[in-house]
Design an enzyme around this catalytic site. Structure first.
Site, PDB file in Angstrom:
ATOM      1  N   HIS A  35      69.834  21.043  -9.545  1.00  0.00           N
ATOM      2  CA  HIS A  35      69.505  20.122  -8.458  1.00  0.00           C
ATOM      3  C   HIS A  35      68.129  20.159  -8.053  1.00  0.00           C
ATOM      4  O   HIS A  35      67.871  20.006  -6.996  1.00  0.00           O
ATOM      5  CB  HIS A  35      70.540  20.093  -7.336  1.00  0.00           C
ATOM      6  CG  HIS A  35      71.962  20.002  -7.360  1.00  0.00           C
ATOM      7  ND1 HIS A  35      72.597  18.756  -7.388  1.00  0.00           N
ATOM      8  CD2 HIS A  35      72.919  20.802  -7.900  1.00  0.00           C
ATOM      9  CE1 HIS A  35      73.891  18.873  -7.961  1.00  0.00           C
ATOM     10  NE2 HIS A  35      74.161  20.029  -8.125  1.00  0.00           N
ATOM     11  N   TYR A 295      71.615  31.916  -5.700  1.00  0.00           N
ATOM     12  CA  TYR A 295      70.568  31.201  -4.812  1.00  0.00           C
ATOM     13  C   TYR A 295      69.409  32.159  -4.501  1.00  0.00           C
ATOM     14  O   TYR A 295      68.198  31.640  -4.266  1.00  0.00           O
ATOM     15  CB  TYR A 295      71.141  30.736  -3.527  1.00  0.00           C
ATOM     16  CG  TYR A 295      72.171  29.614  -3.719  1.00  0.00           C
ATOM     17  CD1 TYR A 295      72.352  28.951  -4.926  1.00  0.00           C
ATOM     18  CD2 TYR A 295      73.065  29.047  -2.501  1.00  0.00           C
ATOM     19  CE1 TYR A 295      73.376  27.886  -4.916  1.00  0.00           C
ATOM     20  CE2 TYR A 295      73.966  28.191  -2.905  1.00  0.00           C
ATOM     21  CZ  TYR A 295      74.047  27.357  -4.304  1.00  0.00           C
ATOM     22  OH  TYR A 295      74.917  26.562  -4.182  1.00  0.00           O
TER      23      TYR A 295
END
Length: 304
Positions: A35, A295
């Site tokens: 993304h 992440y």
């Protein structure tokens, strides 16, 4: 399904994901591993009465709550043209009055195709290199039906607008009511209303140009649709298909403007589906529980 500790280290996972989209020298080093191309928007969320009945979470009590939204293309190349086939993402962070926040991440694919972090990385590599896909499907035969369902739903097609696509959250959560009653739920973010802007949008960044113009013409609204699990529905398996017919309108998102980019000067914003508040609890979904580790590794790369 009970979560297990993944043998794949977050560092190795991010190495492989980034490599599948080209070496870091070929793309900006400070972008997300997935993304990578996206932009931020501002709005509010107002929960419905039944949401308050099922959860004591602060953002589900019926008052308007500020939200930050990021619409994005799913891949790891920040310069991909918007016409390219790709999953699209819609990530929302609710900003509660007590200073806490909680996030929902949705994507245009209605079905998730794997159950483990290792398999997800394999799938990412195979999706980028079609020569690898047959071997992937031989190893993961249960991915065939979800892939066909996603194809039928047009999950990779470039939408006319981010505002007209439907986004499905992968993971289930436990909602806890004020009286302690517990319900497992899943989220879908469905477009509700907006004003189509004038003009034609056909450039490489057409989705972002279009949504900017659409917001200029008026607010964009989405419905948070919630499915409540029935007996036998598995909240811990991201591939599970729930049979429950208990689906309700949990509230309305109203997006009004493009937000100032909080990452423009080197800042890092993370939308984390494990970021929860009182009244919401996590499942044992292995994909969900692995995400914050990945992440964190990706953020380290972005910050050099």
């Amino acid at each position: 399904m009970v979560s297990e500790v993944s043998a794949l280290s977050p560092s190795k996972a991010i190495d492989r994901i980034r490599a599948s989209f080209g070496r870091p020298a070929e793309h900006d080093s400070n972008h997300r591993s997935l993304h990578a191309k996206g932009a931020f928007y501002s709005g509010t969320f107002t929960a419905s009465a039944r949401s308050k009945e099922l959860s004591r979470a602060g953002h589900l009590q019926g008052d308007a709550v500020p939200v930050v939204l990021r619409w994005s293309n799913g891949g790891g190349n920040p310069r991909v043209p918007d016409k390219a086939p790709d999953v699209r993402g819609m990530s929302v962070s609710f900003k509660l009055a007590d200073g806490t926040s909680t996030d929902i991440l949705g994507q245009t694919a209605p079905r998730f195709v794997v159950r483990s972090p290792e398999a997800f990385v394999e799938f990412t590599e195979a999706a980028r290199n079609p020569k690898k896909m047959p071997a992937f499907l031989l190893r993961h035969r249960d991915a065939v039906v979800p892939l066909l369902a996603n194809g039928k739903a047009g999950a990779l097609a470039s939408p006319k607008s981010y505002a007209v696509a439907t986004y499905y959250a992968v993971h289930a959560y436990k909602w806890v009511a004020a009286d302690g009653k517990e319900s497992w739920v899943r989220y879908t973010l469905r477009p509700a209303s907006s004003t189509e802007p004038a003009g034609t949008f056909a450039g490489k960044d057409r989705l972002f140009e279009e949504i900017t113009a659409r917001l200029g013409a008026g607010p964009v609204t989405f419905t948070l649709e919630v499915q409540v699990a029935a007996e036998g529905d598995d909240p811990h398996d991201p591939m599970s298909v729930w049979k429950s017919k208990d689906v309700f309108d949990a509230g309305t998102f109203t997006f009004t403007s493009v937000a100032e980019d909080p990452e423009a000067d080197g800042g890092v914003v993370v939308f984390d589906p494990t970021r929860i508040v009182d009244g919401i609890e996590l499942s044992e979904d292995p994909i969900l529980l692995y995400r914050p580790k990945a992440y964190s590794e990706s953020v380290k790369r972005r910050m050099g």
